[in-house]
Every structure is written in structure tokens, then in C-alpha cells.
Write a protein that holds these residues in place. Structure first.
Motif, mmCIF file in Angstrom:
data_model
loop_
_atom_site.group_PDB
_atom_site.id
_atom_site.type_symbol
_atom_site.label_atom_id
_atom_site.label_comp_id
_atom_site.label_asym_id
_atom_site.label_seq_id
_atom_site.Cartn_x
_atom_site.Cartn_y
_atom_site.Cartn_z
ATOM 1 N N SER A 1 130.887 25.233 91.116
ATOM 2 C CA SER A 1 130.194 25.633 92.352
ATOM 3 C C SER A 1 130.695 26.965 92.864
ATOM 4 O O SER A 1 130.627 27.250 94.071
ATOM 5 C CB SER A 1 130.366 24.548 93.444
ATOM 6 O OG SER A 1 129.808 23.330 93.013
ATOM 7 N N ASP A 2 131.197 27.804 91.964
ATOM 8 C CA ASP A 2 131.646 29.150 92.323
ATOM 9 C C ASP A 2 130.469 30.095 92.139
ATOM 10 O O ASP A 2 130.381 30.864 91.172
ATOM 11 C CB ASP A 2 132.825 29.548 91.427
ATOM 12 C CG ASP A 2 133.443 30.888 91.846
ATOM 13 O OD1 ASP A 2 132.895 31.536 92.762
ATOM 14 O OD2 ASP A 2 134.459 31.281 91.236
ATOM 15 N N ASP A 3 129.531 30.039 93.097
ATOM 16 C CA ASP A 3 128.276 30.778 92.947
ATOM 17 C C ASP A 3 128.486 32.282 92.901
ATOM 18 O O ASP A 3 127.794 32.995 92.175
ATOM 19 C CB ASP A 3 127.333 30.420 94.102
ATOM 20 C CG ASP A 3 126.938 28.952 94.070
ATOM 21 O OD1 ASP A 3 126.981 28.368 92.974
ATOM 22 O OD2 ASP A 3 126.588 28.406 95.127
ATOM 23 N N LYS A 4 129.445 32.794 93.690
ATOM 24 C CA LYS A 4 129.647 34.243 93.710
ATOM 25 C C LYS A 4 130.101 34.754 92.347
ATOM 26 O O LYS A 4 129.575 35.741 91.813
ATOM 27 C CB LYS A 4 130.665 34.616 94.783
ATOM 28 C CG LYS A 4 130.845 36.136 94.936
ATOM 29 C CD LYS A 4 131.833 36.493 96.014
ATOM 30 C CE LYS A 4 131.867 38.016 96.223
ATOM 31 N NZ LYS A 4 132.094 38.758 94.978
ATOM 32 N N GLY B 1 119.741 27.469 93.044
ATOM 33 C CA GLY B 1 120.825 26.785 93.749
ATOM 34 C C GLY B 1 120.971 27.228 95.184
ATOM 35 O O GLY B 1 121.415 26.464 96.041
ATOM 36 N N LYS B 2 120.587 28.493 95.468
ATOM 37 C CA LYS B 2 120.664 29.007 96.838
ATOM 38 C C LYS B 2 119.364 28.796 97.608
ATOM 39 O O LYS B 2 119.250 29.209 98.760
ATOM 40 C CB LYS B 2 121.026 30.501 96.803
ATOM 41 C CG LYS B 2 122.444 30.770 96.300
ATOM 42 C CD LYS B 2 122.805 32.234 96.344
ATOM 43 C CE LYS B 2 122.102 33.035 95.280
ATOM 44 N NZ LYS B 2 122.576 34.438 95.213
ATOM 45 N N GLU C 1 131.885 18.282 88.390
ATOM 46 C CA GLU C 1 132.455 19.472 87.754
ATOM 47 C C GLU C 1 131.802 19.783 86.405
ATOM 48 O O GLU C 1 131.994 20.860 85.854
ATOM 49 C CB GLU C 1 133.967 19.298 87.563
ATOM 50 C CG GLU C 1 134.379 18.282 86.505
ATOM 51 C CD GLU C 1 134.241 16.821 86.960
ATOM 52 O OE1 GLU C 1 134.472 15.925 86.153
ATOM 53 O OE2 GLU C 1 133.905 16.612 88.156
ATOM 54 N N GLN C 2 131.012 18.857 85.863
ATOM 55 C CA GLN C 2 130.356 19.094 84.578
ATOM 56 C C GLN C 2 128.889 19.518 84.741
ATOM 57 O O GLN C 2 128.199 19.703 83.746
ATOM 58 C CB GLN C 2 130.417 17.822 83.730
ATOM 59 C CG GLN C 2 131.826 17.334 83.429
ATOM 60 C CD GLN C 2 131.819 15.990 82.716
ATOM 61 O OE1 GLN C 2 130.876 15.639 82.026
ATOM 62 N NE2 GLN C 2 132.891 15.228 82.894
ATOM 63 N N ILE C 3 128.419 19.662 85.972
ATOM 64 C CA ILE C 3 127.002 19.938 86.213
ATOM 65 C C ILE C 3 126.816 21.410 86.556
ATOM 66 O O ILE C 3 127.490 21.944 87.448
ATOM 67 C CB ILE C 3 126.461 19.044 87.351
ATOM 68 C CG1 ILE C 3 126.631 17.557 86.975
ATOM 69 C CG2 ILE C 3 125.000 19.344 87.615
ATOM 70 C CD1 ILE C 3 126.200 16.583 88.061
ATOM 71 N N LEU C 4 125.911 22.086 85.829
ATOM 72 C CA LEU C 4 125.699 23.521 85.991
ATOM 73 C C LEU C 4 124.874 23.867 87.227
ATOM 74 O O LEU C 4 124.790 25.027 87.600
ATOM 75 C CB LEU C 4 124.989 24.091 84.755
ATOM 76 C CG LEU C 4 125.758 24.038 83.429
ATOM 77 C CD1 LEU C 4 124.882 24.527 82.309
ATOM 78 C CD2 LEU C 4 127.025 24.866 83.528
ATOM 79 N N PHE C 5 124.213 22.905 87.815
ATOM 80 C CA PHE C 5 123.338 23.149 88.953
ATOM 81 C C PHE C 5 123.420 21.936 89.864
ATOM 82 O O PHE C 5 123.934 20.891 89.468
ATOM 83 C CB PHE C 5 121.886 23.333 88.488
ATOM 84 C CG PHE C 5 121.386 22.186 87.662
ATOM 85 C CD1 PHE C 5 120.812 21.075 88.265
ATOM 86 C CD2 PHE C 5 121.530 22.190 86.284
ATOM 87 C CE1 PHE C 5 120.374 20.002 87.510
ATOM 88 C CE2 PHE C 5 121.095 21.122 85.523
ATOM 89 C CZ PHE C 5 120.515 20.030 86.135
ATOM 90 N N GLU C 6 122.950 22.092 91.076
ATOM 91 C CA GLU C 6 122.947 20.947 91.985
ATOM 92 C C GLU C 6 121.678 20.139 91.764
ATOM 93 O O GLU C 6 120.577 20.626 92.031
ATOM 94 C CB GLU C 6 123.016 21.435 93.426
ATOM 95 C CG GLU C 6 123.145 20.298 94.426
ATOM 96 C CD GLU C 6 123.307 20.822 95.832
ATOM 97 O OE1 GLU C 6 124.401 21.296 96.157
ATOM 98 O OE2 GLU C 6 122.311 20.782 96.575
#
Length: 906
Positions: free
Chosen positions: A468-471, A505-506, A653-658
Motif C-alpha cells: 500500500s505504498d502508493d507514492k 486505487g486512488k 500484503e500479497q494483494i496488488l490492489f484494493e
């Protein structure tokens, strides 16, 4: 107009050998749905099936296929025509429906045929002769759907030269198929005797019958050669040496040595080819006459088996090819090696990369394999062949991979597409260290090694998304976009897909659509079907949620057609996109076509059963729960959504998107089941801060407003919805906007503000009509449905209005029944946990409990085997025992039962 002679079953030849033992295998038995009679030409497939049909008392529809039937509309017209010709009531109307329907109508017509067979109730048999003429992937998919949903007692018999690309493995596990392969079709000694004496009219001795049967292993083609070789001999066949020679010796002496030199040389020179075509044979022989020779071999039945109906691709019978290889390797070893190398070079140069690699692996030429993987591996992975690439990398000696940055990066991509994201971080660090050493040491490939840095950055951007480190994810992705034109490997499609995920995601849906459209466009240029399918699937999901349902459907159709044109390998599983199939399921569910929705959901459920990536698991279970909720199957919906919510929480922690907000839909299920407090508790377990995607936060808040309405707190519901209304409209979250307006209208009605309620509900109706939403309205509370039915706007003329009114009235009629059912339905209630848990007749062993826990965490069988340090077969045995003790048949049922028994935490 249909050609009725295609519906006529061939009459049995009185001279033909009666195959009673095989006819018995074709008889109906338990759950069987498919008889599969597969053998090359001349094995008596049609004769056998015709004999069996003539003695069966069950009604049978016969269809002889040809090359003109390889088109979906024509194929299904002829199938329904066969049933019509055989007397099935209602088949004629279905055939007429197919004559003018759209592509989507095929599935509806097939469903109609299944329902017609179910209503008829007779044990029908459908025989499709020469099924090898059918190559169209769409027909194979539709036919698989047909078999999947056949009513009990109805079965299909296929006679084909090649095994069709159908989900046969799954059907075999379910004991739905009876396979009659060439080994079974081989003649017994008694059948050999009948063949020579009755069919061939030869007077041969019992000793010769036994000898020929043993030497030919009952293969009728070899027996024919044996019979022909004895012409001119007074005894009807020449004497055969009765020693223990292998059948290949017999083939060589009886066939190869009797051929003209030109044909014999061709057979030996092309034996190294796993498959043959004229171009391949011309290339390795340095000649231009191969097509003519192939046709001559085919006309003489010289153990050449056609692989298509156009006489382009062939293969030799395996035993015959083995004999030829043995001869040339023994007599001309250097020439044999040279011909083999030319064959592999041709396969690689003409796009048959997997087949070429298979030959290299078979000969254990590891250095050549490393070079080929470095050149072709990336395209194979992005074409959907990541698992074979990982297997080939594992086959290489470790030292060839350790110092090769391209191969290390290839392994990382393979693991990424295999959803083993948690293994990538140390591999990326190791690769970066290797690249640094290459640059410092001025390695010959230092420049190429630097080009891999963009791929590493791109992979690290995906890992950042799992945290979840989007930046960081966005910064790395944009860095790759700046450097992308200087890399040797095309990465634009994958990079834009990552950018699309970031925007989605945003909640920036317009920007996400633009990025995903770029990903699709570059993926098509780069020939990367997996990326095209994933990007197009997420694009369609966004379009659906913005209420562009028709556009979403067009996107799915266009993407599917492109992928099927560029990924057509029947030996490999069909590429499936979780996003695309989920979108199609949602679209057809929304349009009140539950059977079509289930058709698109079914392949995804198979992925869940095998253990799929965590994010995909959540999406699939969410869509599964939504479909069950729409159909009123509340217990099934609750189980699927609880599983989705738990997986999203435990494996975040294993999911690339929400993934979608499962708890929001779960709360609606509890409300429908009559448990508002449990619905509130479900939502209270999540806080808005957990959601990074505004769509999910919005969805959760709408469900919270519904709970407030159910708890008779309409003012609080109105307060929640007021804050959502303008942002949803401004950001074009149109599906949510309709829901907000609907629940807002109900809240106003509960406060006695009737006119304001009607205005709000009228706005909702207008928005829903523009988008084509239907089920959305029928899924609301009974009180809200009654408010909608009283609206003048809904009672105005129009097909959409009429369809929605009919649906709402049907819901009203079912309400009484649903209320009665709810009293006895086994929905988990707050009081249930206080009861003493049930006990199993036989407790689970410690190892079975370990396996259960790992299944609960979402691991596939292979991962479970690795974690437990046991063989995959051992894991399968534990799972089999586990299912038996729990009395279940699949993973989701096992987890639900285990939670019910208190073996797992809820």
C-alpha cells in the motif's frame, strides 16, 4: 436449409467385426455425460458407434460433421437440427432462434436446448461424428458449457481423430467421461480372426492369426499391411517369424524396406520431426517436393496421421517414428544429429517456440536452452506460458542461471505472473547485486545488464503496491515510463497497466481508463495477451461501475476476440482474466440473466478451488456472493463474502490492489436475512482509514446508511448519504450514485417527507434507466421496492420500465415465501456461536489440521507441499482424507464446515 443426410446414422456393414466389449463401454453409467472415441483414421470409430446406436433403445440424435460446420451458428443449428430430426419436441423452435440471433443468443439457445432436454426427461444420446473438423475456439467453449449443464441421463458421444480442446481433465475427475483410445480400439485375438476371415475374406491358420495379432498389437492398420504382404502366398499370408522382435522391427521390414528409395529416405530424414508440414520437411531436407511426398504417404496409409483436415500438418504413429529414429541414429548418427538441429531451428524461427524448447529439453542441451530462453522467454511469459518457463528454468543447471541476469529476470517475471509475489524481494536484491558486479567488472553484456534496471524498477513498483505504498509505486512507474524507450524488452503495456492500477486505487477513474487503454494498445503491439486481457478486464470493470454497461460489454468482446486470435493453443488452458470474467458476471447479473452470469463465473471458481492469488480470490468470491445475493441464496452469499473479507484482511500484503468492499455487500446480506445488528457489527469492524480506494469507502458508507434505515435511524442515514452525494456525482461514480439516491429516498420516506422522497427516487430511476441498471433496484429493501412501484416515473411506458416493474412485482410475490424460508434457513446467527460445536465421527489428524490451516490461508497444493516439505501427492492424499471426514467436496465447503465445527477462527 439443413442437409438432412447429415442426420442419418450409417448402416452397419454385415461383414464388420462386432465389437461387443467396446459397445458395453459406451452404455450409460452413473454420472457419465461424454463418450470420447479418439483414434486415427481407419480405427473403426464410426462403425463402432453406429453399431452401438443400432442396438440401443434410447432415443439418439446423429450428426456427421464436416469442414463446413466449423462456425458457431451453423454448428448449433445442425446440433438442434439433429435433435429435431430425431423427434425432440421444441428443438425446431430453438433452431429457428439460432438462425437470426446475435452471438450472445448462442448461449441462451444452448441453455434453451438443455432446458428442453430436461423437460423431455428421456435418456437422449447425441452422437457427433468426425468432431476433429471443429477447430473454432468459440464452439469448444460453447460445447463445454453444454456438457457442463446437461440434465441427468443425457449423454454425448464424440468420434474424432484428435482429442478436442475441452475441459476433459475436470470432467474425468468427476467421472463424466468414458475414453475409448486406440489402445482400447485395438483388436483382440478373436476380433483379429473375424477381421481376416470375415471382413478381409482370407483363409489363414489359427497360428498365423495369433502371430499377427501379437506382432501388430491389434492395430488394424498393421493387420491390413500384414494381410496385403501375404498376397500371392497360397496360404493367404506369408509366414511370419515368431520370435520376440519388437513391433518396430516388423514395421521396418514390412514397410520401410519395401518402399522406393525416395520414400524410404524421406521417412528416415523426417523422423526427427515431432510434427510434419511441407515447409519444415523442405527446410531440413533442402528440397521442394515434401508436400507431394506427404500426400503420397497419406494416400498409401503409411502410418502418417493427419492433424488437421487441410492436409497441412501430420505426425507419424509413435511406434513407427521410434523405429525410424532407431534406424537412422544407428546407420547415420551424424546426419541424424544435423537433421534434428535443423528441425529445432525451423521450429524456433517459425513461432513454434514451445515445441522447439521441448525438443531441446528432451536432448538435454542445456546451453542451447539457456540461449533460447534468454531470447524468447519474455514473450512466452507475457503470452501466458509462465509456468512452463519456470519449469524450464528449473531444469537448467544452476550455474547457467546464477551468472545470467536475463535468466534471473525471467524467473522473477515468471514468479510474478504465477502470483508468487512474496518470493520476489530477495531475488530482486540478488539480481541488482549481480548487475552491479557486471558493471564494475566491465562485463561484455554490461550495457544490456543496465537495461534490466527498468524491469527491476517496474517490478519494485508492483511490490510497493502490495505494501500500500502508493507514492513509491507511482514514482517507480513514472521513472520506468521515462526510461522505457531505451530498454530492449517492450515494457510499455505492463507499465501502463501498473499506472492504471495506481489511478484506480486512488479512485481517479478517468485517468485509470486512459492508462488502461494505453496498456491494451501497447500490449497488442507487443503481442502480450496476458497484459491485454488483464488491462482490458480492469478497464471494463471501471466502465461498468461508471454505468457504461454497453461500453464495458463491447470492451470485453473486443479484448476476448483479439486474445483468441493471438493465443490459440488447444494444448494450453484458455487465458482467463479475473477482472474481465467478473465484469461479465456482474453485467449479466445486473441484466437479470443469471445463467449467463454463472457461465462466466464458473471458470473463476475453478481457480479459487485450486488456490489463486489473494486479490483475485477476493474479487471472485465477491462476485460469487453478489450473484448468490441477487438470486436470494443468502447462505451461499454470506459464506462467499465472509471468505472474501477474511482473505482480504489476512493476506493484504500479497494483494496488488484494493479489492471490492466485501463487508459492504455482506452487511446487505445480513439485512436481507433479518439480522441488522450483525450487519452493523460487520461494518463496524472496518474503519474508513482502511480503504485507500474511494469507491470502496463509498460503498461501505452506503451500506452503513442502509443499516441505519433498517434500525429506524433515517436521520443518521440521511446525514451519511448527504456527504456522499456530490462527490459521487462529481467523480462519475454512477452506480453508487443510483444507490445513494435510492437509499436517500427511503430515508426521507421514513421521516414522512413524501414529496422529497419521490423527487429523490425519481432521480434514481432516471439515472438507472440511462445506465440500464435493473437488478440493482430489485435488490433493495421490500419497503423501498414498494415505494418505487408507486412512482409515476416507473409506471410510464417503455421496455426498461416494464422490465423493472415485472421484476419488482415478482420480488413482491416471492417475499412471503422468502420470509417463511428465512425462519428455517441455516444463516449463521449471533446465538449460534453459543451452541456446543458439533464433533466429527473421526477427528482430523495433526497433519490434516496443518493442511486445513494452509488451505484457509489460500495456498495452492504446490505451495502447501513446499511449506510442509512433502510431495504434492501426499498433500492431495491429506486433502482427500480431509474432505472425506468433513463430508465435503471442495475447498470453500471444507472451510465453511471447519468454521462451523470450530476448527477455524471466524
Amino acid at each position: 436449409m439443413l442437409l438432412t443426410t447429415k442426420f442419418l446414422r450409417p448402416t452397419s456393414d454385415s461383414r464388420a467385426v462386432k465389437r461387443e466389449r467396446l459397445s458395453a463401454l459406451l452404455e450409460p453409467d452413473g454420472p457419465r455425460r461424454l463418450n470420447l472415441v479418439i483414434a486415427p483414421a481407419g480405427f473403426g470409430k464410426t462403425t463402432l458407434v453406429a453399431q452401438w446406436c443400432s442396438r440401443s433403445s434410447s432415443p439418439a440424435a446423429w450428426l456427421s460433421l464436416d469442414e463446413h460446420d466449423d462456425e458457431p451458428r451453423r454448428f448449433w443449428q445442425y446440433v438442434t437440427g439433429a435433435f429435431e430430426h430425431a423427434g425432440l419436441t421444441g428443438a425446431g423452435e430453438l433452431r429457428k432462434q439460432l438462425a437470426h440471433g446475435t452471438d450472445e443468443a448462442f448461449t441462451e439457445a444452448i441453455t434453451g436446448l438443455i432446458n428442453t432436454l430436461a423437460r423431455d426427461g428421456s435418456p437422449w444420446t447425441l452422437v457427433l461424428d468426425d468432431f476433429h473438423f471443429i477447430h473454432e475456439p468459440a464452439i469448444h467453449r460453447q460445447f463445454a458449457y453444454f456438457v457442463d449443464y446437461l440434465p441427468p441421463g443425457v449423454a454425448v458421444t464424440l468420434a474424432s481423430r484428435t482429442e478436442p480442446p475441452l475441459p476433459l481433465a475436470r470432467w474425468r475427475v468427476r467421472r463424466w467421461t468414458q475414453d475409448l483410445h486406440p489402445g482400447l480400439l485395438a483388436f483382440s485375438e478373436e476380433e483379429c480372426r473375424q477381421f481376416f476371415q470375415g471382413t478381409m475374406g482370407l483363409d489363414i491358420s489359427e497360428e498365423d492369426v495369433r502371430a499377427i495379432c501379437r506382432k501388430t498389437e491389434g492395430w488394424v492398420a498393421a493387420m491390413q499391411l500384414s494381410a496385403l504382404s501375404g498376397k500371392g502366398n497360397p496360404a493367404g499370408t506369408k509366414q511370419i517369424d515368431l520370435d520376440e522382435r519388437h513391433i518396430s522391427d516388423y514395421v521396418l521390414s514390412e514397410v520401410l524396406d519395401q518402399q522406393p528409395a525416395e520414400l524410404a529416405d524421406f521417412l528416415l530424414e523426417t523422423a526427427c520431426c515431432p510434427r510434419l508440414c511441407a515447409s519444415l520437411c523442405d527446410s531440413i531436407r533442402s528440397s521442394g517436393d515434401s508436400q507431394e511426398i506427404l500426400e503420397k504417404l497419406l494416400s498409401q496409409n503409411l502410418f502418417l496421421i493427419p492433424l488437421d483436415t487441410r492436409n497441412e500438418w501430420f505426425r507419424y504413429h509413435d511406434l513407427f517414428r521410434d523405429a525410424l529414429l532407431l534406424r537412422i541414429r544407428h546407420s547415420q548418427p551424424e546426419k541424424a544429429a544435423q537433421l534434428w538441429q535443423r528441425t529445432v531451428d525451423w521450429l524456433l524461427a517459425h513461432g513454434h517456440v514451445q515445441e522447439g524448447i521441448a525438443q531441446i529439453v528432451r536432448h538435454a542441451d542445456w546451453h542451447w536452452l539457456a540461449r533460447v530462453l534468454a531470447e524468447h522467454g519474455n514473450n512466452l511469459i507475457h503470452g501466458g506460458y509462465h509456468l512452463p518457463v519456470l519449469n524450464w528454468l528449473d531444469a537448467l543447471p544452476q550455474d547457467l542461471v546464477t551468472d545470467n541476469p536475463q535468466l534471473q529476470m525471467l524467473r522473477i517475471w515468471g514468479l510474478f505472473f504465477a502470483n508468487r509475489v512474496d518470493t520476489l524481494a530477495p531475488l530482486l536484491s540478488s539480481l541488482e547485486d549481480l548487475l552491479d558486479r557486471h558493471v564494475a567488472d566491465s562485463h561484455p553484456d554490461a550495457e544490456g545488464a543496465l537495461g534490466l534496471q527498468s524491469e527491476i524498477s517496474l517490478m519494485r513498483s508492483y511490490l510497493a503496491r502490495t505494501r500500500s505504498d502508493d507514492k513509491s509505486a507511482t514514482d517507480l512507474t513514472r521513472q520506468v515510463l521515462k526510461e522505457i524507450d531505451h530498454t530492449r524488452i517492450p515494457l510499455k503495456s505492463v507499465t501502463y497497466y501498473g499506472l492504471g492500477l495506481d489511478y484506480y486505487g486512488k479512485g481517479e477513474l478517468t485517468e485509470a481508463e486512459d492508462a488502461l487503454q494505453s496498456a491494451v494498445r501497447y500490449g497488442q503491439v507487443e503481442q502480450k495477451p496476458s497484459t491485454v486481457l488483464s488491462s482490458g478486464g480492469l478497464l471494463a470493470w471501471i466502465q461498468y461501475n461508471r454505468s457504461d454497461i454497453d461500453l464495458a460489454l463491447d470492451t470485453c468482446t473486443d479484448i476476448r476476440q483479439w486474445v483468441d486470435r493471438h493465443y490459440a493453443d488447444p494444448s494450453q488452458p484458455r487465458l482467463i482474466s479475473c477482472w474481465q470474467n467478473s465484469t461479465l458476471c456482474e453485467i449479466h447479473r445486473e441484466r437479470d440473466h443469471p445463467q449467463l452470469a454463472a457461465t462466466h463465473l464458473q471458470p473463476l471458481l475453478e481457480h479459487v478451488e485450486r488456490g489463486t492469488e489473494a486479490g483475485q480470490h477476493v474479487v471472485i468470491q465477491y462476485v460469487r456472493g453478489h450473484l448468490a445475493f441477487s438470486e436470494g441464496k443468502l447462505q451461499e452469499a454470506i459464506e462467499a463474502l465472509e471468505d472474501a473479507a477474511q482473505t482480504a484482511r489476512k493476506r493484504r500484503e500479497q494483494i496488488l490492489f484494493e479489492p471490492p468492499a466485501s463487508t459492504a455487500l455482506l452487511a446487505r446480506c445480513y439485512l436481507a436475512a433479518g439480522f441488522p445488528d450483525k450487519a452493523r457489527g460487520c461494518l463496524d469492524s472496518r474503519v474508513d482509514a482502511e480503504f485507500t480506494n474511494p469507491l470502496n469507502r463509498e460503498q461501505n458508507r452506503i451500506s452503513e446508511a442502509r443499516v441505519m434505515v433498517a434500525l429506524d435511524q433515517p436521520e443518521r442515514a440521511q446525514e451519511i448519504l448527504s456527504a456522499l452525494l456530490q462527490p459521487a456525482e462529481r467523480n462519475a461514480h454512477n452506480r453508487h450514485l443510483v444507490e445513494i439516491l435510492l437509499v436517500y429516498g427511503e430515508a426521507l420516506a421514513l421521516q414522512g417527507r413524501t414529496e422529497e422522497s419521490r423527487q429523490m427516487l425519481t432521480r434514481a430511476i432516471s439515472r438507472a434507466a440511462d445506465a440500464g441498471f435493473m437488478r440493482l433496484l430489485a435488490e433493495e429493501s421490500p419497503h423501498l421496492r414498494s415505494l418505487l412501484l408507486s412512482l409515476p416515473a416507473l409506471n410510464a411506458p417503455g421496455s426498461w420500465n416494464s422490465g423493472v416493474r415485472t421484476m419488482l412485482l415478482k420480488q413482491e410475490e416471492m417475499a412471503g415465501t422468502a420470509a417463511a424460508t428465512r425462519a428455517t434457513e441455516t444463516v449463521r446467527s449471533p446465538e449460534r456461536s453459543a451452541k456446543t460445536p458439533e464433533t466429527l465421527p473421526e477427528p482430523l489428524s495433526q497433519r490434516e489440521l496443518e493442511v486445513l490451516a494452509l488451505i484457509h490461508q489460500g495456498h495452492a497444493n504446490k505451495e502447501i507441499a513446499s511449506r510442509m516439505s512433502v510431495a504434492p501427492a501426499t498433500v492431495k492424499a491429506h486433502i482427500r482424507n480431509l474432505y472425506g471426514k468433513l463430508g465435503v467436496g471442495r475447498r470453500t465447503e471444507a472451510l465453511a464446515r471447519a468454521r462451523q465445527l470450530g476448527l477455524l477462527d471466524n
